[in-house]
Design a protein around this motif. Structure first.
Motif, PDB file in Angstrom:
ATOM      1  N   LEU A  22       0.805  -1.285   0.027  1.00 30.00           N
ATOM      2  CA  LEU A  22      -0.090  -0.156   0.007  1.00 30.00           C
ATOM      3  C   LEU A  22       0.950   1.191  -0.034  1.00 30.00           C
ATOM      4  N   LYS A  23       2.071   1.285   0.841  1.00 35.09           N
ATOM      5  CA  LYS A  23       2.710   2.373   0.699  1.00 35.09           C
ATOM      6  C   LYS A  23       3.478   2.686  -0.374  1.00 35.09           C
ATOM      7  N   SER A  24       3.807   1.496  -1.369  1.00 36.52           N
ATOM      8  CA  SER A  24       4.567   1.637  -2.401  1.00 36.52           C
ATOM      9  C   SER A  24       3.483   2.338  -3.517  1.00 36.52           C
ATOM     10  N   LEU A  25       2.508   1.497  -3.341  1.00 35.99           N
ATOM     11  CA  LEU A  25       1.363   2.003  -4.318  1.00 35.99           C
ATOM     12  C   LEU A  25       1.019   3.542  -4.246  1.00 35.99           C
ATOM     13  N   ILE A  26       0.651   3.759  -2.992  1.00 38.53           N
ATOM     14  CA  ILE A  26       0.344   5.101  -2.763  1.00 38.53           C
ATOM     15  C   ILE A  26       1.514   6.236  -3.115  1.00 38.53           C
ATOM     16  N   ILE A  27       2.869   6.005  -2.983  1.00 36.78           N
ATOM     17  CA  ILE A  27       3.791   6.874  -3.322  1.00 36.78           C
ATOM     18  C   ILE A  27       3.888   7.007  -4.907  1.00 36.78           C
ATOM     19  N   ALA A  28       3.688   5.923  -5.507  1.00 33.96           N
ATOM     20  CA  ALA A  28       3.641   5.958  -7.098  1.00 33.96           C
ATOM     21  C   ALA A  28       2.769   6.738  -7.465  1.00 33.96           C
ATOM     22  N   LEU A  29       1.582   6.558  -6.943  1.00 34.97           N
ATOM     23  CA  LEU A  29       0.278   7.209  -7.259  1.00 34.97           C
ATOM     24  C   LEU A  29       0.293   8.507  -7.204  1.00 34.97           C
ATOM     25  N   ARG A  30       0.845   9.065  -6.272  1.00 35.03           N
ATOM     26  CA  ARG A  30       1.050  10.508  -5.675  1.00 35.03           C
ATOM     27  C   ARG A  30       2.005  11.124  -6.809  1.00 35.03           C
ATOM     28  N   GLN A  31       3.020  10.476  -7.365  1.00 33.15           N
ATOM     29  CA  GLN A  31       4.167  11.138  -8.098  1.00 33.15           C
ATOM     30  C   GLN A  31       3.515  11.149  -9.543  1.00 33.15           C
ATOM     31  N   GLU A  32       2.605  10.249  -9.874  1.00 33.24           N
ATOM     32  CA  GLU A  32       2.058  10.336 -11.322  1.00 33.24           C
ATOM     33  C   GLU A  32       1.444  11.727 -11.547  1.00 33.24           C
ATOM     34  N   GLY A  33       1.284  12.088 -12.682  1.00 35.28           N
ATOM     35  CA  GLY A  33       0.678  13.377 -13.056  1.00 35.28           C
ATOM     36  C   GLY A  33      -0.316  13.226 -13.942  1.00 35.28           C
ATOM     37  N   GLU A  34      -0.655  11.745 -14.318  1.00 36.14           N
ATOM     38  CA  GLU A  34      -1.695  11.449 -15.242  1.00 36.14           C
ATOM     39  C   GLU A  34      -3.066  11.520 -14.580  1.00 36.14           C
ATOM     40  N   ARG A  35      -4.162  11.614 -15.097  1.00 36.19           N
ATOM     41  CA  ARG A  35      -5.359  11.531 -14.518  1.00 36.19           C
ATOM     42  C   ARG A  35      -6.084  10.456 -14.352  1.00 36.19           C
ATOM     43  N   GLN A  36      -5.519   9.262 -15.164  1.00 37.57           N
ATOM     44  CA  GLN A  36      -6.289   7.790 -15.065  1.00 37.57           C
ATOM     45  C   GLN A  36      -5.035   6.971 -14.635  1.00 37.57           C
ATOM     46  N   ILE A  37      -5.314   6.273 -13.206  1.00 38.56           N
ATOM     47  CA  ILE A  37      -4.442   5.416 -12.771  1.00 38.56           C
ATOM     48  C   ILE A  37      -4.904   4.017 -13.127  1.00 38.56           C
ATOM     49  N   THR A  38      -3.997   3.067 -13.690  1.00 43.07           N
ATOM     50  CA  THR A  38      -4.747   1.793 -13.792  1.00 43.07           C
ATOM     51  C   THR A  38      -3.739   0.743 -13.103  1.00 43.07           C
ATOM     52  N   VAL A  39      -4.474  -0.073 -12.353  1.00 38.15           N
ATOM     53  CA  VAL A  39      -3.512  -1.091 -11.588  1.00 38.15           C
ATOM     54  C   VAL A  39      -3.776  -2.350 -12.110  1.00 38.15           C
ATOM     55  N   ASP A  40      -2.537  -2.875 -12.634  1.00 40.86           N
ATOM     56  CA  ASP A  40      -2.596  -4.170 -13.323  1.00 40.86           C
ATOM     57  C   ASP A  40      -2.606  -5.361 -12.375  1.00 40.86           C
ATOM     58  N   ALA A  41      -3.553  -6.010 -12.356  1.00 36.86           N
ATOM     59  CA  ALA A  41      -3.531  -7.330 -11.162  1.00 36.86           C
ATOM     60  C   ALA A  41      -3.422  -8.601 -12.106  1.00 36.86           C
ATOM     61  N   SER A  42      -2.691  -8.815 -13.076  1.00 37.73           N
ATOM     62  CA  SER A  42      -2.508  -9.890 -13.641  1.00 37.73           C
ATOM     63  C   SER A  42      -1.716 -10.694 -13.132  1.00 37.73           C
ATOM     64  N   ARG A  43      -0.793 -10.459 -12.450  1.00 39.98           N
ATOM     65  CA  ARG A  43       0.260 -11.295 -11.710  1.00 39.98           C
ATOM     66  C   ARG A  43      -0.477 -11.611 -10.335  1.00 39.98           C
ATOM     67  N   LEU A  44      -1.464 -11.447 -10.037  1.00 38.78           N
ATOM     68  CA  LEU A  44      -1.944 -11.454  -8.618  1.00 38.78           C
ATOM     69  C   LEU A  44      -2.545 -13.133  -8.535  1.00 38.78           C
ATOM     70  N   THR A  45      -1.926 -14.002  -7.955  1.00 39.48           N
ATOM     71  CA  THR A  45      -2.154 -15.241  -7.817  1.00 39.48           C
ATOM     72  C   THR A  45      -2.594 -15.753  -6.532  1.00 39.48           C
ATOM     73  N   ARG A  46      -2.182 -15.070  -5.505  1.00 42.64           N
ATOM     74  CA  ARG A  46      -2.164 -15.428  -3.913  1.00 42.64           C
ATOM     75  C   ARG A  46      -2.595 -14.171  -3.349  1.00 42.64           C
ATOM     76  N   PHE A  47      -3.683 -14.199  -2.521  1.00 42.28           N
ATOM     77  CA  PHE A  47      -4.272 -12.880  -1.913  1.00 42.28           C
ATOM     78  C   PHE A  47      -5.197 -13.349  -1.074  1.00 42.28           C
ATOM     79  N   ASP A  48      -5.761 -12.187  -0.219  1.00 40.33           N
ATOM     80  CA  ASP A  48      -6.762 -12.632   0.650  1.00 40.33           C
ATOM     81  C   ASP A  48      -7.474 -11.221   0.672  1.00 40.33           C
ATOM     82  N   SER A  49      -8.291 -10.770   1.792  1.00 38.24           N
ATOM     83  CA  SER A  49      -9.202  -9.666   1.748  1.00 38.24           C
ATOM     84  C   SER A  49      -8.362  -8.422   1.762  1.00 38.24           C
TER      85      SER A  49
END
Length: 98
Positions: A22-49
């Motif tokens: 979460l910390k890493s993603l928030i930092i990356a999101l804040r640094q981007e000047g683009e209006r649309q943020i797309t998170v790619d979840a294609s690699r996600l194979t093991r996760f919980d809530s």
């Protein structure tokens, strides 16, 4: 100039790793000047809530910065988990399979 920013989720996003991701993603999101943020979840194979919590927190951060937020390639199991928790409408899918 790019139209979208793609942030990549890891293969594993469970409670044990959620805070760091979460910390890493928030930092990356804040640094981007683009209006649309797309998170790619294609690699996600093991996760919980916790993966949902991370995505929802990223969405809140994007919206608070006047950006749109979409998730691409969301695994079916994560989509089903979002439905069970009643948050599927909040996680807009880039491929339209909500």
């Amino acid at each position: 100039m790019k139209a979208k920013v793609h942030l990549q989720l890891p293969m594993e996003l469970t409670h044990a790793h959620a805070r760091d991701w979460l910390k890493s993603l928030i930092i990356a999101l804040r640094q981007e000047g683009e209006r649309q943020i797309t998170v790619d979840a294609s690699r996600l194979t093991r996760f919980d809530s916790s993966a949902l919590a991370v995505l929802l927190a990223c969405r809140r951060e994007a919206l608070s910065n006047n950006k749109t937020f979409v998730v691409s390639q969301m695994p079916d199991q994560l989509r089903q988990l979002a439905r069970v928790y009643g948050v599927s409408d909040l996680l807009k899918s880039a491929n339209g399979l909500d």
